[in-house]
Design a protein around this motif. Structure first.
Motif, PDB file in Angstrom:
ATOM      1  N   MET A   1       0.846  -1.193   0.000  1.00  0.00           N
ATOM      2  CA  MET A   1       0.000   0.000   0.000  1.00  0.00           C
ATOM      3  C   MET A   1       0.878   1.237   0.000  1.00  0.00           C
ATOM      4  N   ARG A   2       0.435   2.296  -0.669  1.00  0.00           N
ATOM      5  CA  ARG A   2       1.174   3.543  -0.712  1.00  0.00           C
ATOM      6  C   ARG A   2       0.329   4.652  -0.100  1.00  0.00           C
ATOM      7  N   THR A   3       0.980   5.505   0.664  1.00  0.00           N
ATOM      8  CA  THR A   3       0.248   6.605   1.262  1.00  0.00           C
ATOM      9  C   THR A   3      -0.040   7.683   0.231  1.00  0.00           C
ATOM     10  N   GLN A   4      -0.958   8.594   0.545  1.00  0.00           N
ATOM     11  CA  GLN A   4      -1.243   9.695  -0.343  1.00  0.00           C
ATOM     12  C   GLN A   4      -0.054  10.638  -0.419  1.00  0.00           C
TER      13      GLN A   4
ATOM     14  N   ARG B   1       5.639   7.437   0.780  1.00  0.00           N
ATOM     15  CA  ARG B   1       5.537   6.946  -0.598  1.00  0.00           C
ATOM     16  C   ARG B   1       6.835   6.318  -1.102  1.00  0.00           C
TER      17      ARG B   1
ATOM     18  N   THR C   1       4.447  -4.720   6.010  1.00  0.00           N
ATOM     19  CA  THR C   1       2.997  -4.505   5.951  1.00  0.00           C
ATOM     20  C   THR C   1       2.250  -5.680   6.580  1.00  0.00           C
TER      21      THR C   1
ATOM     22  N   ASN D   1      -6.004  -0.960  11.054  1.00  0.00           N
ATOM     23  CA  ASN D   1      -5.143   0.162  10.653  1.00  0.00           C
ATOM     24  C   ASN D   1      -5.639   1.489  11.235  1.00  0.00           C
TER      25      ASN D   1
ATOM     26  N   GLY E   1      -1.895   6.266   7.121  1.00  0.00           N
ATOM     27  CA  GLY E   1      -1.326   7.153   6.121  1.00  0.00           C
ATOM     28  C   GLY E   1       0.136   7.458   6.342  1.00  0.00           C
TER      29      GLY E   1
ATOM     30  N   GLY F   1      -1.032   3.447   4.366  1.00  0.00           N
ATOM     31  CA  GLY F   1      -2.329   3.587   3.726  1.00  0.00           C
ATOM     32  C   GLY F   1      -3.455   3.930   4.676  1.00  0.00           C
ATOM     33  N   PRO F   2      -4.710   3.914   4.156  1.00  0.00           N
ATOM     34  CA  PRO F   2      -5.866   4.400   4.918  1.00  0.00           C
ATOM     35  C   PRO F   2      -6.375   3.388   5.931  1.00  0.00           C
TER      36      PRO F   2
ATOM     37  N   ARG G   1      -9.434   1.120   7.921  1.00  0.00           N
ATOM     38  CA  ARG G   1     -10.477   0.224   7.418  1.00  0.00           C
ATOM     39  C   ARG G   1     -11.668   0.231   8.378  1.00  0.00           C
TER      40      ARG G   1
END
Length: 511
Positions: free
Chosen positions: A1-4, A469, A483, A493, A498, A503-504, A506
């Motif tokens: 997963m990649r953060t914003q 990122r 992860t 999470n 983030g 990532g976001p 859940r």
């Protein structure tokens, strides 16, 4: 997963707190928010739960360029929906239990002195403010071990220790910006005397932490011993993404009997790196070896009121008097043999007395400049080229924007050294999205060079939102193992989502 990316966060409709968020939220989300607030008030007391937009904005703020830029442009920071201030580990556990039950993000905050956007709340949730947990729990003078709560202010802590002839030898530049004992460890911080005493990760012996779904865990009473995997070093550097560190034990030192200084000028920074390499590989351990390239030396001179030219190295040796005397002579001989010009002790002594001034108001960079500290660390064989390549990447790659680059080398190890380097662009685009995009492109260029030369994406400021990122590039296939650990320890999470590239959440019922 990649953060914003930072730009994506800017595009997200940021709220100034629950008042703004409630207007757009469904009735169900507003009701859940009310339930969560009520449960939190039962856990920590109504006086220690807030939905005041000003409080929430303050909780979200840190010293990252992104946070400073949003405030400079009068734009709201991505903030939490509620701020909570527990007074004990048990209360933190109850907050995390409530958050996990409702799947609400938890953003742990110490003193807000970070530079990586770690306190921003792009998904809302609960700002977990540890400032009330600010007690010294015990000072064991027989073993030289400190027990302290995570919210303890670092400067205040050091003054109390000094009164007893002791020190926690971790003096970060953020010392006067609210840095806390827990923050030292959560971001793998480094202080100015790390070359002798180590980073925060070397000084910490044990932590107590709260993990989802409200479980209180304690690592082994001493570090690095044969009882299986070392959970301490998994929590160190986790920046609140695996749990909330609430109590810590640190190794202390007695205040040094003697402190001596020397200063050398070198023709180039590369020549200075070679001198430092010889000092470290011959296993001398000065408290400070701080080498400034010509650009950074000139900037330092303005801060401390001295005329400095060339590449300058300030050295501090401290400890028992006979040892200091021998060490000063040895490191001076090494620097002279490497081509250094002995400037005497005064400049290094003045630097020591003013060591926090580069971070003081008026000296630290600030918007509208675009800037970033892109520090890295690598082995001695790669360090000179890492410096030269990053300098080229910024100064040549962004020459059309007038980009500038400065560097100093401030933390040294038996196998290599750390480069503390910055880029600056004075003329930022007027459009916020374009400014953020340029900021990210500069970071892209710097990180690519760090990774090419075997460096890490950041040496001691942490990862936060800003650098998440790049985590997959840093770790490669090993990123899947990290992860997987996050998924196992924090399956919803909720812990600082983030950040660190995780990532976001859940998902939260608050928005």
């Amino acid at each position: 997963m990649r953060t914003q990316s930072a730009a994506q966060v800017l595009d997200r409709p940021a709220t100034a707190g629950p008042s703004a968020g409630a207007a757009a939220a469904s009735g169900g989300a507003a009701y859940i928010r009310s339930m969560v607030a009520h449960e939190l008030e039962r856990a920590v007391g109504p006086a220690h739960v807030s939905d005041d937009p000003k409080v929430l904005q303050a909780q979200a703020a840190d010293w990252s360029w992104f946070s400073q830029y949003l405030k400079y442009r009068d734009l709201p920071l991505p903030s939490a929906d509620l701020a909570v201030s527990p007074a004990s580990t048990a209360e933190v556990a109850e907050v995390v239990r409530i958050a996990d039950h409702f799947r609400v993000p938890v953003i742990v905050r110490g003193g807000g002195s970070g530079t990586q956007g770690g306190t921003l709340a792009p998904y809302g949730g609960i700002a977990l403010d540890l400032s009330r947990m600010n007690r010294i729990l015990d000072i064991d003078e027989q073993s030289l071990i400190l027990s302290v709560e995570a919210g303890m202010n670092g400067w205040e802590l050091e003054q109390k220790l000094n009164e007893r002839g002791l020190t926690l030898p971790h003096y970060p530049g953020s010392m006067h910006h609210g840095a806390t004992a827990g923050g030292y460890v959560a971001a793998r911080g480094s202080g100015v005397v790390s070359t002798k005493y180590g980073k925060a990760e070397d000084l910490v012996l044990q932590v107590k932490a709260v993990m989802p779904p409200g479980r209180i865990v304690e690592t082994l009473p001493v570090r690095n011993h044969a009882a299986g995997p070392d959970l301490l070093q998994v929590l160190v550097g986790s920046e609140g993404t695996l749990g909330a560190i609430t109590e810590l034990k640190f190794q202390l030192e007695r205040l040094p009997e003697r402190r001596d200084f020397v200063t050398f000028r070198f023709d180039t920074a590369v020549a200075g790196i070679e001198a430092a390499r010889q000092i470290m590989t011959k296993r001398w351990k000065p408290a400070v070896i701080r080498l400034y390239d010509p650009a950074d030396a000139g900037k330092l001179g303005k801060v401390i009121g001295r005329d400095i030219s060339g590449s300058v190295m300030v050295i501090c040796c401290e400890g028992n008097a006979p040892v200091v005397e021998v060490e000063v002579d040895a490191v001076a001989a090494i620097c002279t043999a490497a081509g250094g010009e002995d400037l005497g002790p005064e400049l290094a002594s003045v630097w020591w007395e003013n060591k926090y001034q580069p971070f003081a108001s008026g000296h630290a960079p600030a918007p509208p400049q675009i800037f970033g500290t892109t520090d890295s660390v690598t082995t001695f064989d790669k360090l000179p080229e890492l410096y030269l390549a990053k300098k080229r990447a910024i100064e040549e790659g962004f020459a059309h924007l007038g980009a500038r680059y400065t560097a100093h080398f401030s933390h040294w190890y038996p196998w290599g050294g750390m480069i503390y380097d910055r880029f600056y662009v004075d003329e930022a685009p007027d459009d916020p999205d374009e400014a953020v995009a340029l900021h990210d492109r500069l970071w892209d260029a710097a990180i690519a060079v760090s990774l090419k030369y075997g460096g890490v994406i950041n040496e001691h400021h942490g990862i936060g939102l800003k650098l998440g990122r790049f985590m997959r590039d840093q770790y490669g296939e090993a990123w899947h193992l990290i992860t997987s650990l996050k998924d196992a320890w924090d399956p919803n999470n909720i812990m600082n989502p983030g950040k660190l590239g995780f990532g976001p959440p859940r998902w939260s019922g608050l928005r």
